[in-house]
Design an enzyme around this catalytic site. Structure first.
Site: not given
Length: 412
Positions: A162, A302, A313, A334, A339, A398
């Site tokens: 991502c 993110h 985060e 998002k 996402h 990931f």
């Protein structure tokens, strides 16, 4: 070293299939999340996603050409066409040996693979398409864009889950800085909203199950968040050396001044709980940009709407920025787009450019009951007018991949 600027932008998204419509809906705080109606979800725990609507590949490419491209490639090429058109590049007037493509996809042509597996099972190996492999491999978005525009220079398909969009933009920036290319088309694309991806993410308890309220399902930093919402699309920018852009009198949207990447080295899917890798990537990006933390005006987070991800985060931002962290608007696109996986970084870079241009920070919608551990200024629910010159955009993936870019409002 060459300065690197953004001269073109294009996207395909659940909030619209060109930049202005996307931006207008983002600023209004509209959600692109809806019930999935492209396949039967009756046995799935999650039945919602960010679906690209009103995109007709047959009308755009012609039926014969469209059938040779997986949906993720269709998105990438369409977004690249917008970006190149927006840039004003006249291809016959540039050195295409110094024009490259850095566009990746996290999952690639999984829909094509599933369809051909069904054909194999039902009709036998003789009926499997000879174009299966070139349609499904992740590099085909970059390859088709290169073919489309005759880009003969450095071409790469980064696969960092991502964080792909930021990885592509950052690595392309480095190539241009070093004088190895004049122009690079960069970004990411994804089209993985299908039965098997939905089932896998859902069985990993990663997805929201707020099926009756799709627009309220993606809720970064909110105590009621219950997972992320899958989405699809593409975000592509045209990067140029400043000298090349000036020579052709190009309109310049923004400047890319910093890039940092790192690995959590922690877990195949879970982010580091203390945000160690995110912190490192942000530090490197600011060092690359030769900026102090206090010089950052806005952060594009993110922020996927997962418990550990949002908390880690936030921790990383507070560790890097200290007390200044509480004075920086932090926005989470998002919450509206869902996402978009490998497309997220490219699309969010475009949103950040628009913020720097327009002086507006899009909201983080659905933030109704803030998580006590997520206590920064997330621009809740309503866009805000803020004169911002420097923005930082986070993308994490990931496997622990982290990529951060720093954008600056352009000034000569």
């Amino acid at each position: 070293m060459e300065r690197v600027v953004i001269t073109g932008m294009g996207l395909i998204s659940p909030l619209g299939n060109e930049v202005e419509s996307f931006w207008n809906q983002l600023v209004r705080g509209e959600s692109g999340i809806s019930r999935i109606d492209t396949f039967d979800t009756s046995r799935h725990k999650t039945q919602i996603a960010g679906i690209v609507r009103n995109f007709d590949p047959d009308a755009h490419f012609g039926r014969k050409e469209a059938r040779r491209m997986d949906r993720f490639v269709q998105f990438a090429v369409a977004a690249a066409e917008q970006a190149v058109s927006d840039s004003g590049l006249v291809l016959d007037q540039i050195d295409r040996e110094r024009m490259g493509v850095y566009v990746g996809s996290g999952i690639g042509g999984i829909q094509t693979l599933l369809e051909q597996k069904d054909i194999l099972n039902s009709r036998g190996p003789e009926r499997v398409s000879p174009t299966l492999v070139p349609m499904m491999i992740s590099n085909m978005a970059a390859a088709m864009i290169s073919i489309r525009f005759g880009a003969l220079g450095p071409t790469l398909s980064p696969v960092t889950a991502c964080s792909i969009g930021n990885t592509a933009i950052g690595e392309a920036m480095r190539v241009i800085r070093l004088g190895l290319a004049d122009v690079i088309i960069a970004g990411g694309s994804e089209a993985a909203v299908n039965e098997i991806s939905l089932a896998s993410f859902s069985n990993a308890t990663a997805l929201s199950t707020r099926n009756e309220e799709p627009a309220r399902a993606s809720r970064p930093f909110d105590t009621e968040r219950d997972g992320f919402v899958m989405a699809e699309g593409a975000g592509i920018v045209v990067l140029e050396s400043l000298s090349h852009a000036i020579r052709r009198n190009a309109r310049i949207h923004a400047e890319v001044i910093g890039y940092g990447s790192s690995s959590d080295a922690y877990h195949i899917v879970a982010t580091h709980p203390e945000g160690a890798g995110a912190l490192q990537a942000m530090k490197l990006a600011l060092a690359d940009a030769k900026l102090a933390p206090e010089q950052v005006d806005v952060i594009s987070a993110h922020a996927t709407s997962t418990d550990i991800g949002d908390k880690s985060e936030t921790k990383a931002i507070k560790k890097l920025f200290g007390e200044h962290a509480y004075r920086i608007p932090v926005t989470a696109n998002k919450s509206m787009t869902g996402h978009m996986l490998g497309a997220a970084g490219g699309v969010e870079a475009i949103a950040l450019v628009k913020s720097l241009q327009e002086g507006i920070i899009p909201p983080t919608i659905n933030l109704e009951q803030p998580d006590p551990e997520c206590d920064l200024d997330y621009v809740p629910n309503t866009a805000r007018e803020v004169k911002a010159r420097i923005g930082l955009s986070n993308s994490f993936g990931f496997g622990g991949h982290n990529a951060v870019i720093v954008l600056k409002a352009y000034s000569s």
